[in-house]
Scaffold this active site. Structure first.
Site, short mmCIF file in Angstrom:
data_model
loop_
_atom_site.label_atom_id
_atom_site.label_comp_id
_atom_site.label_asym_id
_atom_site.label_seq_id
_atom_site.Cartn_x
_atom_site.Cartn_y
_atom_site.Cartn_z
CE LYS A 127 -15.91 -10.00 29.64
NZ LYS A 127 -16.34 -8.83 28.90
CG ASP A 146 -17.91 -13.84 26.85
OD1 ASP A 146 -18.65 -14.82 27.16
OD2 ASP A 146 -17.24 -13.82 25.80
#
Ligand code: SF4
Length: 224
Positions: A127, A146
């Site tokens: 991420k 997210d």
């Protein structure tokens, strides 16, 4: 909602993209930064913390620490104090120092531009790497998933998955590659401004006609 064909879902995704683009023409990464290193540090700090809080912390931090060497050589206790209000400060300080030591030792102090290199830096996962590649280098190698992106993708019926890595794969199938970074910003902006976790504002939602509202409590509000 009856099971949607792949073609129908792709067409609906296209319309969702158009709707979000129109609603948020200025969507961008809300972590303040002026170079790839700053974005890397801000993203590490953003775990379990709001962007607003991270920006308060980095406003001071970036004045003190200018290079990967500065972080690599930082006094551990001092760095922990400097980032304390971002939460999980011991782990985050450790990640920052480990990651910057690797930057200095293996990359001449520069942030690398590939997923493979980024995820081998300590404290950097997929991420964080996606955030840095997409926003600092304009390289679309994946979709940042997210909490907002996960929640909205599920509500919009773009994925049935719960695991971020699997959600990312579903989104990469549906969204054109050149829009992967922006798509994540659009969902994050919509999640912060309309599709709230607890009580989404469906009656006023700009893309409500395209949304099956999967898992949304109190579907079909009276005011629609
Ligand atoms: S209609 Fe409701 S659940 Fe769907 S995207 Fe809009 S706010 Fe979120």
């Amino acid at each position: 909602m009856p099971r949607e064909t792949t073609e129908a879902k792709a067409a609906r995704t296209k319309k969702i993209i158009a709707g979000l683009r129109k609603t948020y023409p200025d969507a961008h990464c809300e972590l303040n930064h002026s170079n790839p290193l700053e974005l890397l540090i801000a993203t590490i700090l953003s775990a379990q913390c709001t962007d607003k809080r991270v920006n308060l912390v980095t406003a001071e931090l970036f004045k003190k620490f200018r290079s990967a060497t500065d972080y690599a050589q930082a006094d551990a206790a001092q760095l922990e104090q400097d980032i304390r209000t971002a939460g999980f400060f011991r782990n985050k300080a450790k990640s920052i120092r480990t990651c910057c030591q690797a930057l200095v030792e293996k990359h001449g102090g520069q942030v690398p531009r590939t997923m493979e290199e980024l995820i081998t830096l300590g404290g950097v996962g997929r991420k964080t790497a996606n955030v840095v590649l997409g926003n600092a280098f304009d390289i679309n190698i994946g979709v940042v998933v997210d909490t907002h992106v996960a929640r909205l993708s599920q509500r919009l019926g773009l994925t049935r998955q719960k695991d971020p890595a699997k959600i990312e794969q579903d989104l990469m199938q549906l969204v054109p590659q050149q829009q992967w970074t922006l798509f994540s910003h659009w969902l994050i902006w919509h999640g912060r401004r309309r599709c709230y976790a607890r009580k989404p504002d469906c009656p006023n939602c700009e893309i409500k006609s395209l949304c099956p509202r999967i898992g949304v409590p109190g579907k079909n509000p009276k005011s629609e």
